[in-house]
Structures are given as structure tokens and as C-alpha cells.
Enzyme design. Structure first.
Site, PDB file in Angstrom:
ATOM      1  N   LYS A 163      -0.326  41.343 -14.949  1.00  0.00           N
ATOM      2  CA  LYS A 163      -0.080  41.714 -13.569  1.00  0.00           C
ATOM      3  C   LYS A 163      -0.518  43.152 -13.353  1.00  0.00           C
ATOM      4  O   LYS A 163      -0.741  43.844 -14.332  1.00  0.00           O
ATOM      5  CB  LYS A 163       1.409  41.542 -13.223  1.00  0.00           C
ATOM      6  CG  LYS A 163       2.319  41.791 -14.388  1.00  0.00           C
ATOM      7  CD  LYS A 163       3.140  43.014 -14.463  1.00  0.00           C
ATOM      8  CE  LYS A 163       2.627  44.334 -14.116  1.00  0.00           C
ATOM      9  NZ  LYS A 163       3.452  45.455 -14.470  1.00  0.00           N
ATOM     10  N   HIS A 206       7.856  41.701 -10.096  1.00  0.00           N
ATOM     11  CA  HIS A 206       9.067  41.247 -10.780  1.00  0.00           C
ATOM     12  C   HIS A 206      10.218  40.886  -9.834  1.00  0.00           C
ATOM     13  O   HIS A 206      10.827  39.839  -9.967  1.00  0.00           O
ATOM     14  CB  HIS A 206       9.559  42.328 -11.745  1.00  0.00           C
ATOM     15  CG  HIS A 206       8.555  42.723 -12.793  1.00  0.00           C
ATOM     16  ND1 HIS A 206       7.870  41.797 -13.549  1.00  0.00           N
ATOM     17  CD2 HIS A 206       8.134  43.932 -13.228  1.00  0.00           C
ATOM     18  CE1 HIS A 206       7.068  42.436 -14.396  1.00  0.00           C
ATOM     19  NE2 HIS A 206       7.204  43.726 -14.221  1.00  0.00           N
ATOM     20  N   GLU A 250      15.096  52.588 -13.052  1.00  0.00           N
ATOM     21  CA  GLU A 250      14.609  52.919 -14.396  1.00  0.00           C
ATOM     22  C   GLU A 250      14.732  54.427 -14.602  1.00  0.00           C
ATOM     23  O   GLU A 250      14.571  55.198 -13.651  1.00  0.00           O
ATOM     24  CB  GLU A 250      13.139  52.521 -14.546  1.00  0.00           C
ATOM     25  CG  GLU A 250      12.897  51.038 -14.438  1.00  0.00           C
ATOM     26  CD  GLU A 250      11.443  50.678 -14.736  1.00  0.00           C
ATOM     27  OE1 GLU A 250      11.152  50.269 -15.854  1.00  0.00           O
ATOM     28  OE2 GLU A 250      10.601  50.842 -13.834  1.00  0.00           O
TER      29      GLU A 250
HETATM   30  C1  BG6 Z   1       6.329  46.581 -16.250  1.00  0.00           C
HETATM   31  C2  BG6 Z   1       5.980  47.693 -15.298  1.00  0.00           C
HETATM   32  O1  BG6 Z   1       5.756  45.379 -15.824  1.00  0.00           O
HETATM   33  O2  BG6 Z   1       7.737  46.430 -16.321  1.00  0.00           O
HETATM   34  C3  BG6 Z   1       6.658  48.973 -15.743  1.00  0.00           C
HETATM   35  O3  BG6 Z   1       4.568  47.888 -15.258  1.00  0.00           O
HETATM   36  C4  BG6 Z   1       8.144  48.770 -15.915  1.00  0.00           C
HETATM   37  O4  BG6 Z   1       6.385  50.020 -14.800  1.00  0.00           O
HETATM   38  C5  BG6 Z   1       8.410  47.571 -16.818  1.00  0.00           C
HETATM   39  O5  BG6 Z   1       8.708  49.950 -16.465  1.00  0.00           O
HETATM   40  C6  BG6 Z   1       9.900  47.228 -16.917  1.00  0.00           C
HETATM   41  O6  BG6 Z   1      10.052  46.224 -17.861  1.00  0.00           O
HETATM   42  P1  BG6 Z   1      11.236  46.132 -18.936  1.00  0.00           P
HETATM   43  O7  BG6 Z   1      10.683  45.316 -20.056  1.00  0.00           O
HETATM   44  O8  BG6 Z   1      11.613  47.528 -19.297  1.00  0.00           O
HETATM   45  O9  BG6 Z   1      12.319  45.385 -18.277  1.00  0.00           O
END
Ligand code: BG6
Length: 477
Positions: free
Chosen positions: A150, A242, A218
């Protein structure tokens, strides 16, 4: 139940020397191998353009370092030796796919019989089209499946063009658009919670639910990904990719079965019912200091934060607002869905100050960050001579409740599903196009970014966005 084992495979990783391969894919493949979930016979071929080509030996070393740094299983012993011996490298450029074609043919010969090919396109989004073209032109696409990373496109027109380019080489049944949130145990558990139990479904609708929050703050910044991030932004990187998918699972009608078709059809109906975004209900934020990051324009209008209100206009959800929020450099890392039910018709009880201040009670909270938990929040009588209510909570924690030996990380689960040919947890061309379509008003007319301090929870206007409700995160404020 024994886990099914995929047929023999040659797995080809485009972008094998990149960040995603290092952090997730190579460690994930090794973890699958250790867990006995890889095919009986397999080879993993790393690929990259000629100027980044590695020898087999160097690729094995690269993979070992990656697994050592990021893997849950350390690269030692017989398990590592067996995995390492299955690793090869084959460079590929659109003008010269020769080394890759030779490496694939050699791997297939070694395996013998008819191994399937699976290509994982862990390359920048701008390169998807040319890699797919290369696979078609070189004949490598035969008997193959393709996993595409993605974001799939950057708007409706580019997603359509990309789908067209992909469909010129692959049938939709061979295409696995990956969204690793859908591989998370606790996101899948939304389906189990809703549809394997009878107690939620009768109240899972506009008659009983006040509003829903999907909140994914985050703490990390852009971590050296300035170039990607500056051109992408949080809305495309996180919301379209997401959070909308998670919303699909929360809001879908009960599917008739767990087949890929039923699940994806129901998710599609949610996307079809989603209303085009209203920019008046969107907050775009940027953390202070982002413009000073190397590779970022000093005048950048790229958002590192997005919060928005989404409406799903169907019989189940009309009038229920879904609030989505995510951003970088925020106060805490969390991945949370909070479903707030409507209050009781008659409020007879005095409530403790904290419970009333925080609007406690009537909530189902799903924390879907691995390993994940689910809590119900309600009011209970405080012990004592007076009838007064305080906050209470019942929590199910994955970490305490099941044997975690079989636990797979999102990427691991999805690579396994792709090898097994199950598309349930992958996004479909019509779904992705619809999500870009409803995003068009925002993409065409984005409100200016509002600055926020790193470590905060976003710009102040997020409170106006959600009023008269409040954001439940941070938990204690
Ligand atoms: C990724 C994004 O798809 O997902 C990132 O590009 C993000 O920016 C990450 O930090 C978050 O994923 P996870 O695995 O930390 O839940």
C-alpha cells in the site's frame, strides 16, 4: 486443528533490500519457517534493480542481520541454516529481468514438480505498475500470485489506472492487496466477537449505539521516511489504508460464510454506504518540527495527523458517527476501537465525579494492538450505605487467555494466507476504488494543516470535531 500447509512455492521479494523487507518480511518468513508453516519445499528469491544487486551470500547475510534485529525468532541453529539455504538473489530491471528469470527457473528446477510463484511487491507505490509490467513481459506472471503493498494509488484516477495495469497481467483472483492491519489477530477477532456470539448483534446498530471511535495514535515520527511521507501524508498512509478497513469490519452486516467472497462483499457494502467525506468534518494536523526534517519542504502542507467524521448511510448505521483519528509523534501508541452505547432512558443514580466527568459506562473497547484486549466499561454500585455508582471494567486479554505459541504477526499471517490462496483478508479492486472515491472531496480541497506539539494528541480543533462527545484517549485525563 492442524494449520494447513501451502503448496510448494517460489517466493520473490521485490524491494528485498528495503525497509519493509528488513523489518517485517524476512523476519516474518523465517518465523513462518520455524513455526512449520512454510511449504514443504520453498525458495525465497530477493530482487532489486541491478544497481542494488546482491550475491546469494550477501543476501543471506542481509537477511540474517534483519532477522537478528527485528525477528521474534533469532537466526541460529538448524532452523536458520535450512532457511538461509533457501535464500537466493536475482536482480531485475524492466529492461533486463534476465537474472531474476534465471534465479526463478533454477529454484523451480531444484524444487521439482510444479511450484507456485508468489511475488511480493515491497517497492515504493510509484513502482507497482512497472514491476507488474515486468512480470507480464518476462512471462514470470504465469502460475503466479502477486502481493501488492500500500497505498494502492493516491486517488481514484491513479487507483483505477493501477488496477487496469494489474488486470492486464493478473486476474483479480491472483491479486492480494495487502493491509497488514487485517492480519492482526485482534482485528480478525472483531469478526469472532460479533458473529460467533449472540449477545452483541441485537444491539449493534443505530438504535443502541451512540457513536464509534477508531483511534490509532502513534508515538513514532516519520523515522527517516521523509521522502515517502512528504508525498503521501497520514490520510493516505493510514486512514484510507488501515482505518477504513477496520471500520469495514466494525460496520459490516453478518456475512453468510467466512469465504473471501462473502466477507469482501459485505465489506464492500459498507464502503458503498460511506458518504463522501465532508471537509468541514476533517482535521489535518502537522507536528511542530516536521518541516525541519531532512527531505521535507519548509512550507510543507503534508499532514502527519488526521481526524475525521465518517458516516455510513445504511439501515444499520444512519445517524451514527464514526470518528477516526491517527497521527505521528502523539502522546501514546494505541490501536483502539471504542463503541459507545446510548445511555439508559432514565438516569436515576448519582454517579461519582470521575465516572460522570469521563462519561464512563456503556462502552465496549477493543484494543487491537498486538496482543490486544477487549473491555466493557460500565457503572457499578460503590460499596457502602449510599447508592452511588463508580466506574467498573471487565477485560479479556489475549496475552493472559490463550496459548500464544501459534501467534503470528499481521504480515506473517497474510503472507501465509496468500500462499494458501485465501483472499478474505485482502482488499479488492472495487473496495479500494470506492474508498478513493469517497475521499475525493478531501483530496481535492484539503483544509490547511494545523500545527500540534509532539507528544500531544493533535491540534485543538479535534475537540470541536467530536463535540458533544469526547475522545476517550488518553485514558485518564
Ligand atoms: C504502516 C504505515 O502501514 O503502518 C506506518 O506506513 C505506520 O506509517 C504503520 O506506522 C503502523 O503499523 P503497526 O504495525 O505499527 O501497527
Amino acid at each position: 486443528m492442524a494449520s494447513p500447509r501451502p503448496d510448494d512455492h517460489v517466493i520473490i521479494l521485490f524491494g528485498a533490500t528495503g525497509d519493509l523487507a528488513k523489518r517485517k518480511l524476512l523476519p516474518g518468513l523465517f518465523h513462518l519457517a520455524k513455526a512449520g508453516l512454510m511449504p514443504e519445499n520453498y525458495r525465497v528469491i530477493g530482487s532489486a534493480p541491478a544497481q542494488f544487486a546482491l550475491s546469494d551470500e550477501d543476501f543471506r547475510k542481509h537477511a540474517k542481520d534483519a532477522v537478528r534485529e527485528f525477528g521474534s525468532s533469532k537466526p541460529t541453529g538448524a532452523a536458520w541454516d535450512a532457511f538461509a539455504s533457501a535464500l537466493h538473489f536475482g536482480a531485475a530491471d524492466p529492461k533486463d529481468p534476465g537474472p531474476l528469470v534465471a534465479a526463478v527457473q533454477a529454484a523451480e528446477k531444484e524444487i521439482g514438480g510444479k511450484a507456485r510463484r508468489i511475488f511480493h511487491l515491497a517497492v515504493p507505490p510509484g513502482a507497482f505498475g512497472s514491476v507488474v509490467g515486468l512480470l507480464g513481459d518476462s512471462g514470470l506472471a504465469e502460475n503466479a500470485r502477486v502481493i501488492i503493498e500500500k497505498p494502492f494509488g493516491t486517488d481514484l484516477a491513479s487507483a483505477r489506472a493501477l488496477n487496469k495495469a494489474v488486470h492486464a497481467v493478473f486476474d483479480e483472483s491472483q491479486v492480494f492487496r495487502i493491509d497488514h492491519f487485517l492480519g492482526k489477530e485482534s482485528v480478525d477477532n472483531i469478526l469472532a466477537l460479533r458473529f460467533a456470539n449472540g449477545f452483541l448483534e441485537p444491539i449493534w446498530n443505530r438504535d443502541h449505539i451512540s457513536h464509534v471511535q477508531i483511534d490509532v495514535p502513534e508515538t513514532i515520527g516519520i523515522e527517516g521516511r521523509a521522502e515517502f511521507f512528504e508525498g503521501t501524508g497520514t490520510f493516505r498512509d493510514m486512514i484510507v489504508t488501515h482505518l477504513f478497513q477496520v471500520l469495514g469490519f466494525v460496520a459490516m452486516e453478518p456475512p453468510t460464510s467466512l469465504s473471501a467472497k462473502s466477507l469482501r462483499d459485505e465489506k464492500q457494502k459498507v464502503f458503498d454506504a460511506m458518504q463522501p467525506l465532508d471537509v468541514a468534518h476533517v482535521v489535518r494536523g502537522q507536528y511542530r518540527g516536521f518541516r525541519a526534517e531532512p527531505g521535507v519542504s519548509p512550507k510543507s502542507q503534508t499532514e502527519t495527523f488526521a481526524a475525521l467524521r465518517v458516516e455510513v448511510d445504511n439501515w444499520r448505521w444512519a445517524g451514527v458517527h464514526f470518528y477516526l483519528r491517527t497521527g505521528k509523534s502523539l502522546g501514546q501508541r494505541r490501536q483502539t476501537i471504542t463503541v459507545t452505547l446510548k445511555g439508559p432512558t432514565l438516569r436515576m443514580f448519582p454517579v461519582s465525579t470521575r465516572a460522570s466527568r469521563e462519561g464512563w459506562g456503556n462502552q465496549l473497547v477493543i484494543d487491537f494492538d498486538d496482543p490486544g484486549w477487549i473491555a466493557t466499561r460500565f457503572l457499578a454500585k460503590e460499596p457502602g450505605p449510599v447508592m452511588r455508582l463508580g466506574e467498573a471494567e471487565m477485560t479479556f486479554r489475549y496475552a493472559d487467555s490463550f496459548l500464544r505459541a501459534h501467534e503470528l504477526e499481521g504480515y506473517e499471517r497474510l503472507i501465509l494466507e496468500a500462499m494458501l490462496g485465501d483472499q478474505s483478508l485482502f482488499t479488492r479492486s472495487d473496495g479500494i476504488e470506492r474508498l478513493w472515491e469517497i475521499s475525493t472531496p478531501l483530496l481535492e480541497n484539503p483544509p490547511p494543516v494545523e500545527l500540534y506539539s509532539p507528544g500531544s494528541w493533535g491540534p485543538d480543533s479535534i475537540h470541536r470535531l467530536i463535540a458533544p462527545h469526547r475522545w476517550y484517549l488518553p485514558d485518564n485525563h
